[in-house]
Write an enzyme that holds these catalytic residues in place. Structure first.
Site, PDB file in Angstrom:
ATOM      1  N   ASP A 152       0.854  -1.184   0.000  1.00 27.88           N
ATOM      2  CA  ASP A 152       0.000   0.000   0.000  1.00 27.88           C
ATOM      3  C   ASP A 152       0.897   1.243   0.000  1.00 27.88           C
ATOM      4  O   ASP A 152       2.098   1.154   0.278  1.00 27.88           O
ATOM      5  CB  ASP A 152      -0.944  -0.015   1.209  1.00 27.88           C
ATOM      6  CG  ASP A 152      -2.166   0.872   0.987  1.00 27.88           C
ATOM      7  OD1 ASP A 152      -2.154   1.687   0.048  1.00 27.88           O
ATOM      8  OD2 ASP A 152      -3.141   0.751   1.757  1.00 27.88           O
ATOM      9  N   GLU A 155     -10.233   7.393   4.674  1.00 28.07           N
ATOM     10  CA  GLU A 155      -9.184   6.829   5.521  1.00 28.07           C
ATOM     11  C   GLU A 155      -9.209   7.432   6.925  1.00 28.07           C
ATOM     12  O   GLU A 155     -10.269   7.681   7.489  1.00 28.07           O
ATOM     13  CB  GLU A 155      -7.820   6.970   4.829  1.00 28.07           C
ATOM     14  CG  GLU A 155      -7.826   6.206   3.483  1.00 28.07           C
ATOM     15  CD  GLU A 155      -6.464   6.071   2.833  1.00 28.07           C
ATOM     16  OE1 GLU A 155      -5.507   5.686   3.506  1.00 28.07           O
ATOM     17  OE2 GLU A 155      -6.363   6.328   1.621  1.00 28.07           O
TER      18      GLU A 155
HETATM   19  C1  BGC Z   1      -3.432   9.845  -2.231  1.00 23.82           C
HETATM   20  C2  BGC Z   1      -4.282   8.656  -1.906  1.00 23.82           C
HETATM   21  C3  BGC Z   1      -3.597   7.849  -0.896  1.00 23.82           C
HETATM   22  C4  BGC Z   1      -3.202   8.686   0.301  1.00 23.82           C
HETATM   23  C5  BGC Z   1      -2.385   7.903   1.262  1.00 23.82           C
HETATM   24  C6  BGC Z   1      -3.145  10.640  -0.988  1.00 23.82           C
HETATM   25  O1  BGC Z   1      -2.374  11.749  -1.264  1.00 23.82           O
HETATM   26  O2  BGC Z   1      -4.065  10.638  -3.153  1.00 23.82           O
HETATM   27  O3  BGC Z   1      -4.530   7.865  -3.030  1.00 23.82           O
HETATM   28  O4  BGC Z   1      -4.432   6.820  -0.523  1.00 23.82           O
HETATM   29  O5  BGC Z   1      -2.484   9.845  -0.067  1.00 23.82           O
HETATM   30  O6  BGC Z   1      -2.041   8.623   2.392  1.00 23.82           O
HETATM   31  C1  BGC Z   2      -5.069   3.169   0.424  1.00 19.33           C
HETATM   32  C2  BGC Z   2      -5.306   2.097  -0.611  1.00 19.33           C
HETATM   33  C3  BGC Z   2      -5.258   2.687  -1.980  1.00 19.33           C
HETATM   34  C4  BGC Z   2      -3.950   3.419  -2.177  1.00 19.33           C
HETATM   35  C5  BGC Z   2      -3.832   4.065  -3.536  1.00 19.33           C
HETATM   36  C6  BGC Z   2      -3.848   3.977   0.120  1.00 19.33           C
HETATM   37  O1  BGC Z   2      -3.768   5.058   0.987  1.00 19.33           O
HETATM   38  O2  BGC Z   2      -4.945   2.557   1.687  1.00 19.33           O
HETATM   39  O3  BGC Z   2      -6.537   1.473  -0.370  1.00 19.33           O
HETATM   40  O4  BGC Z   2      -5.424   1.672  -2.927  1.00 19.33           O
HETATM   41  O5  BGC Z   2      -3.824   4.411  -1.206  1.00 19.33           O
HETATM   42  O6  BGC Z   2      -4.665   5.144  -3.668  1.00 19.33           O
END
Ligand code: BGC
Ligand code: BGC
Length: 852
Positions: A330, A526
């Site tokens: 991830d 998240e």
């Molecule tokens: C991204 C997300 C990612 C996240 C993780 C963001 O800046 O756009 O896709 O899941 O950071 O912290």
């Molecule tokens: C998330 C994932 C996601 C990735 C890419 C991460 O922060 O936990 O679920 O696929 O970002 O966007």
């Protein structure tokens, strides 16, 4: 579901019970309770829905044999489109690119399908133009959480929480297939879906990505999703699917994002892994490692963070379950392992992560990994295994020889439009929780007052992962092919019969027969959506405006129909008491008209669409979640139009903060993880460390601080810090804490202190939220008033820091004392305590309220 497919799946031992459920399932019938697979004692041996093909295996071996180490490591690297150009993909033999949530080509959220496709072609062409003997096409991955949700104009399906409530396996397969075609239209070949978390505590900010707390349902859906998306790569519209996040992401304590799952092995095997059993048997090609960690609740065995958990990624998933696709990490998940940074992490690769999601630091990561292989820190065989898996998936999915724009769906904007299917999904996902007084179905000849912040808002309907990562910073205008719930009501009763008043103020004017209120959560993704331990799950505590609007309309004496938009169940007794009808609508996405479809009667009366939804998660009966209290409504609950189920007046639990979870300890005798104490002078810093018997000065030359272990409450429980020059004594958690809920619960930073030498200059207590972000309060006055040698407990309200600009959502440093000589004091029992700001002895540092 097609019965032939079901029996195929049942050919393997373990799926049979779950399959039986699937087979017997009418579209709206919840998975029968008690139909659990037999208790497993170990990780099952599974048979993938996609069998080994000797021709593909031979080709994989041939390509692998032709590759240099740099080419192999390049293949194992996934970079973010904002941080990598097509030229760099060529130069570094990059295996994959991704676009994160809210990341678009040209950095514009309105980027056209044609522009997505053209960037994909450019990456592909670059990957085929390397100097490798056999060029390997790059694969692009995207989240496609609920439809191709990062793309301007795409249909947004209900989030998984709503799809789970629909209990319709066939629908999921269709949605996955439709989403896949849209993804191919933009030139992308891989989705980071389905999320197969079995969420046990819906305080988790990602609860809406989960289908249900019921593992059997998650498993059935997981099978259906993978079939729909991949369809064994038989045609142009298929994409590679990813089961995520492995393993136990839905099991973390208090629902904390990226937290610790303290559960038994039996729970892991029989609950949280169920989605993977289904996905693997359906042929899923990728599994994403999770941010969470696992400690076995029976044995105390610590498996650590999943990106480093070799026993699970390699031992369980690959060796025992026989998963032969690849494991992707991830977003910088590897960087959280002990001894790792985002730019370097042999332990993750050694544990079994095959492709590293290293959005920005990919160049350094490649260099470091090559060095680690050369130094023997990563076995060559591990690299070969990882690349074999990646090549296998690329060959199986038909990536070789297929330029993104050569796909049948490429550039087809219609392939992103699935409005009827999504509207049907909305209808099926609605769960009727209260139905009093025969108001339903609503007659079409009534005048309707529509109120609430969610009535005319696509962003609120859509939630997180909708065009932007958090689902924020958008308006209805950003969703050109979408309808709000209000527009559905207008269509149902006619424009002239609708009065819209978001705040409900029009209620006072009267002239309507019925109130339709659309209220709910505002978007999050998240950890930003976590409900912290100190906070209640009471909706109206976080969103008082929703209670206010219902109170405003209640006095009109007309029936109130409340549609509740949310990513999870919330405690809503107060809102239910003010409503005759209460519908959980989850996060329905772009097709808001699906709500009116079900609420309103057929023209000429009678039910137009029956309510079919049933809860996929329990609905709370109390403000503070606890295992002892039965839910207000259990999983599977959901009323139908004709049922007149009287709730009466529900008790209202007004608890303001959840006591048992109201303390965030930082330091007491020793560091309390995730916090570590440090001292700093100028740019240099060091950890205070665990040794209770060693005093030290820092820096060694020209020291600014002297640190000794002393007693404040119990033997050796405190650190006495003596300032010899300007310096800082502080606690940090680089992963940061969200203290928003703590602040709402009137929390204060609290610590015990014994002053040994009074300060003559400011003593700044500060909280920090990253570089250049933070706020401080001068405690010199408070501390100088204490008599030397006596103990005091200092409480400084979080609100003081928030007033001064602290971002409570991402606190990296919860406690920091900056001072200069002379000053000496001993500190211990440092913590953040809910309610402490209300105490009379809390430091009065709030800005004076503006006089009205
Ligand atoms: C991204 C997300 C990612 C996240 C993780 C963001 O800046 O756009 O896709 O899941 O950071 O912290
Ligand atoms: C998330 C994932 C996601 C990735 C890419 C991460 O922060 O936990 O679920 O696929 O970002 O966007």
């Amino acid at each position: 579901m097609n019965p032939i497919r079901v029996s195929l799946l049942c050919a393997s031992l373990l799926a049979c019970v779950a399959c039986a459920t699937t087979q017997g399932q009418g579209a709206a019938t919840p998975t029968a309770a008690g139909s659990r697979p037999t208790e497993l004692a170990d990780w099952p041996a599974l048979r993938s829905g996609i069998a080994r093909d000797p021709a593909i295996e031979a080709r994989v071996a041939e390509i692998l044999a032709s590759m240099t180490l740099a080419q192999k490591v390049g293949q194992m690297t996934q970079a973010e489109i904002k941080s990598i150009t097509p030229d760099e993909v060529r130069e570094y033999y990059i295996g994959s690119v991704l676009n994160g949530g809210g990341s678009w080509p040209d950095k514009s959220k309105h980027t056209s399908v044609a522009d997505w496709l053209s960037l994909s072609d450019r990456y592909h062409d670059a990957s085929m133009a390397t100097n490798a003997k056999i060029p390997v096409p790059v694969i692009w991955g995207t989240d496609a959480m609920h439809g191709h949700s990062n793309i301007y104009g795409a249909t947004l399906f209900p989030h998984n929480v709503g799809l789970g409530a629909a209990h319709d396996v066939a629908l999921i397969e269709q949605i996955a297939a439709a989403t896949a075609r849209g993804v191919r239209a933009t030139g992308i070949q891989w989705v980071f879906a389905p999320a197969v978390a079995v969420v046990k505590d819906t305080r988790w900010g990602r609860s809406y990505e989960s289908f249900s707390s019921d593992a059997a349902l998650v498993r059935d859906y997981s099978v259906a999703y993978v079939r729909g998306a991949q369809d064994r790569f038989r045609e142009d519209g298929n994409v590679v699917a990813t089961a995520k996040h492995f393993l136990g992401d839905g099991a973390t304590e208090n629902g904390k994002d990226q937290g610790l799952a303290r559960i038994t092995r039996a729970e892991m095997l029989n609950e949280h892994a169920q989605g993977y059993y289904g996905a693997i048997e359906a042929g899923v090609q990728v599994v994403m490692a999770s941010y969470n960690s696992w400690t076995d609740a029976d044995t105390g065995e610590e498996h650590g963070k999943m990106h480093g958990a070799r026993d699970l990624l390699t031992g369980a998933l690959k060796d025992k379950m026989g998963f032969d696709g690849f494991v992707v990490g991830d977003w910088n998940g590897h960087g959280q392992l002990p001894g790792c940074t985002n730019a370097s992490c042999a332990p993750a690769i050694n544990a079994g992560v095959d492709m590293i999601m290293v959005p920005d630091d990919w160049k350094a990561f490649i260099a470091n990994t090559i060095r680690q292989v050369e130094a023997g820190e990563i076995p060559q065989a591990r690299i070969d295994d990882a690349v074999t898996r990646i090549l296998r998936v690329k060959l199986r999915s038909g990536l070789f020889g297929s330029r993104p724009s050569a796909n049948r769906f490429a550039g087809d904007v219609e392939a992103l439009q699935h409005r009827d299917l999504a509207r049907r999904a909305v209808r099926e996902s609605l769960v009727l929780l209260k139905n009093e007084g025969g108001v339903l179905p609503l007659r079409r000849d009534q005048r309707v007052l529509v109120v609430g912040k969610g009535a005319d808002s696509v962003p609120l309907q859509a939630g997180g992962w909708s065009l932007t990562w958090q689902g924020t910073d958008t308006t209805n205008a950003d969703f050109p092919h979408a309808d709000t719930i209000l527009s559905g009501v207008r269509e149902a009763v006619g424009e002239a019969n609708v009065v819209f008043s978001a705040d409900g103020s029009a209620a006072a004017q009267g002239g309507f027969d019925l109130v339709l209120a659309v209220v709910g959560e505002t978007p999050y993704a998240e950890y930003n959506g976590d409900i912290a331990v100190a906070d209640t799950v009471t909706h109206s505590r976080q969103y008082p405006e929703d209670l206010a609007v219902l109170q405003r309309v209640a006095s009109a004496g007309k029936p109130v129909v409340t549609v509740f938009l949310s990513g999870r169940p919330r405690y809503t007794n107060d809102l239910m008491n003010l409503s005759q009808v209460f519908v959980a609508a989850w996060l329905p996405g772009s097709e808001g008209k699906g709500v009116a479809d079900v609420l309103f009667a057929k023209r000429g009366n009678g039910v137009a669409h029956e309510f079919r939804g049933a809860l996929g998660f329990p609905w709370p009966a109390v403000a503070c979640p606890n295992a002892q209290t039965a839910p207000l409504f259990a999983v599977g609950h959901g009323l139908r139009h004709g049922s007149d189920a009287r709730l009466g007046i529900l008790p209202v639990d007004t608890t303001a903060a959840c006591a048992e979870a109201s303390v965030l300890p930082v330091f007491k005798m020793a560091d309390i993880p995730p916090f570590t104490l440090h001292v700093a002078a100028g740019d240099a810093s060091r950890a205070v460390g665990a040794d209770l018997n060693r005093s030290f000065e820092f820096p060694t030359a020209n020291p600014a601080l002297r640190v000794q272990t002393v007693q404040v409450n119990t033997q050796q429980d405190a650190k006495q810090v003596t300032w010899l020059a300007p310096g800082r004594f502080y606690a940090a958690n680089p992963a940061r804490n969200n203290l928003i809920a703590m602040a709402r619960a009137d929390a204060a930073v609290q610590f015990d202190v014994v002053v040994h030498q009074r300060p003559k200059a400011p003593v700044l207590l500060s909280m920090g939220c990253g570089t250049g972000c933070g706020a401080d309060v001068d405690l010199a006055g408070t501390l100088s008033a204490y008599s030397v040698g006596s103990k005091h407990t200092v409480k400084v309200p979080l609100a003081c820091f928030a007033d001064r600009g602290l971002n409570l959502g991402g606190v990296e440093v919860p406690f920091s004392i900056s001072a200069s000589a002379p000053f000496s004091a001993a500190f211990t029992d440092i913590k953040v305590v809910a309610g402490a700001a209300r105490h009379a002895d809390a430091v009065a540092c709030r800005a004076a309220p503006a006089t009205p």
